[in-house]
Design an enzyme around this catalytic site. Sequence first.
Site, PDB file in Angstrom:
ATOM      1  N   GLU A 277      54.834  47.834  42.630  1.00  0.00           N
ATOM      2  CA  GLU A 277      55.653  46.638  42.799  1.00  0.00           C
ATOM      3  C   GLU A 277      56.204  46.548  44.215  1.00  0.00           C
ATOM      4  OE1 GLU A 277      58.476  46.096  39.701  1.00  0.00           O
ATOM      5  OE2 GLU A 277      56.937  46.096  38.135  1.00  0.00           O
ATOM      6  N   TRP A 308      53.134  16.245  39.325  1.00  0.00           N
ATOM      7  CA  TRP A 308      54.338  16.855  38.755  1.00  0.00           C
ATOM      8  C   TRP A 308      55.320  15.771  38.327  1.00  0.00           C
ATOM      9  CZ3 TRP A 308      53.802  21.842  37.916  1.00  0.00           C
ATOM     10  CH2 TRP A 308      53.049  22.634  38.770  1.00  0.00           C
ATOM     11  N   ASN A 343      62.831  40.665  36.704  1.00  0.00           N
ATOM     12  CA  ASN A 343      61.567  40.093  37.158  1.00  0.00           C
ATOM     13  C   ASN A 343      60.804  39.421  36.021  1.00  0.00           C
ATOM     14  OD1 ASN A 343      59.604  39.718  39.346  1.00  0.00           O
ATOM     15  ND2 ASN A 343      58.283  40.999  38.067  1.00  0.00           N
ATOM     16  N   TRP A 384      56.677  32.062  42.823  1.00  0.00           N
ATOM     17  CA  TRP A 384      56.668  30.718  42.240  1.00  0.00           C
ATOM     18  C   TRP A 384      55.259  30.128  42.240  1.00  0.00           C
ATOM     19  CZ3 TRP A 384      59.618  27.743  39.300  1.00  0.00           C
ATOM     20  CH2 TRP A 384      60.929  28.178  39.062  1.00  0.00           C
TER      21      TRP A 384
END
Length: 475
Positions: A277, A308, A343, A384
């Site tokens: 990670e 969107w 996370n 994202w």
Amino acid sequence: MTEVSALWMRRDLRLTDNRAMHEMQRWVEAEEDRQWFLVFHLDPHFYEYSCPHHDYFFQNLEKFRKECDDQHIQLYFLHGSADEAFTYLKEKVPALTHLFFNEDEAPQAARRDEQVLKEMQQRSVETHAYKDAHFHRSDEVKKKDGGLYSVYTPYYRAWRQLEKEQPFECRLGRIISQQARLDLPQKAAYNKLSSYLNNNGKTWERTAEKDGRERLETFVEEIAPEYHETNNALSSDGTSRLSAYLKTGRLSVRTIYQALSEQLEEGNPGAEAFVSELAWRDYYNMIHATRPELKNTELKEAYRYLPWEYDEKRLERWKEGRTGYPIVDACMRQLNEIGWMHNRGRMIAASFLTKDYLIDWREGERYFAERLIDYDPSSNAGGWQWAASTGTDAVPYFRVFSPVRQSERFDPQGDYIREYVPELHRVPKKYIHTPWKMNEQQQKEYGCILGQDYPKPDVDHAVQRKKAIEMFKGE
């Protein structure tokens, strides 16, 4: 003639294992008449806009200033635009000949640094930039043909084979007598910091450099051995909680790696999982440095014109943790309350906004940028785009997280939900993930009237999942 060096402190607020500090110290020690000082530049972009991300960083900065005071080290402050601030510094300290700092490859920071370097070099100041925040620079982990990776797994295999640097020794006490005493007015600059601190909201505890080291010790001894099994559990302390210390530079990646070295040598799967990670930080730094559009533009060209939806009411419900899906709401309320989110929670919240509400991922990225105390522009934007299926090596668009299934898997007893959504604290396990399945009598019995105490979901996940897939397929 006495030479003077400045160490430009940035996102590296520590007096140990600091690469630029180590190199400056070596430079000072090479000649008896060399002098040095520490400086921090207060950027108006940060102190003129208050948010938890900035609050946390400036509280760490003030703590660092006090730590410097305790070591009889003066931390000087500049303010204004970067090029103007450092031009002013050279004017006030004409003996300045060297500027040391740790580099930042994120595009906006890199552009700022390039401007400062240009101004300094024009004024005969040598500049020395060093890798510090990451294990490897954006151009270090390469494929056999010399190209850069676009998929994480092969990147990590190559990353893991590269040698990792050991911590750098820093002992400014050895050169304290060579510390420069400057006629550099501080009132105006420091007032910017003190004014900001006096007007912000939440105060965070455990922001000292020693707090980061103590948390690292706890992680290594108590959590790392089982990290591969506990890191996705939302209700337990199974994560490192080191990200905020990395963000502010209270801890270095080298110190963390060294602390895990014994477990890594033994092949401990928990330590290996955590190191993988840490490698994501390097990976997204590489992506951002080479694809500066990461924060604002879909990396996959085919998805740059997705239709969107923009529903302000839904966006606000998501931000406030009022969607009616308990796990999503718990995640968002945790973010709003403590400036941090697990996370796994970040993936759940991001997937819900983009695949259930069909709202542009950039809206979520900007909100996280304001609220996360461990906000990193590269990792946040990369995460994202991963969740939105628009980035490099992103989750496939047809794999849509079910908020109910995620809740059942990673908060099976509902303890995390009850902690952050107290309206549901009496709701039993049977309904904690799907409270809309309670009948009226059960709602009364458990003290949670839907539509009154807690909202009903305003979207059906099964329906929205199909819409999301159709949107990506262009149907």
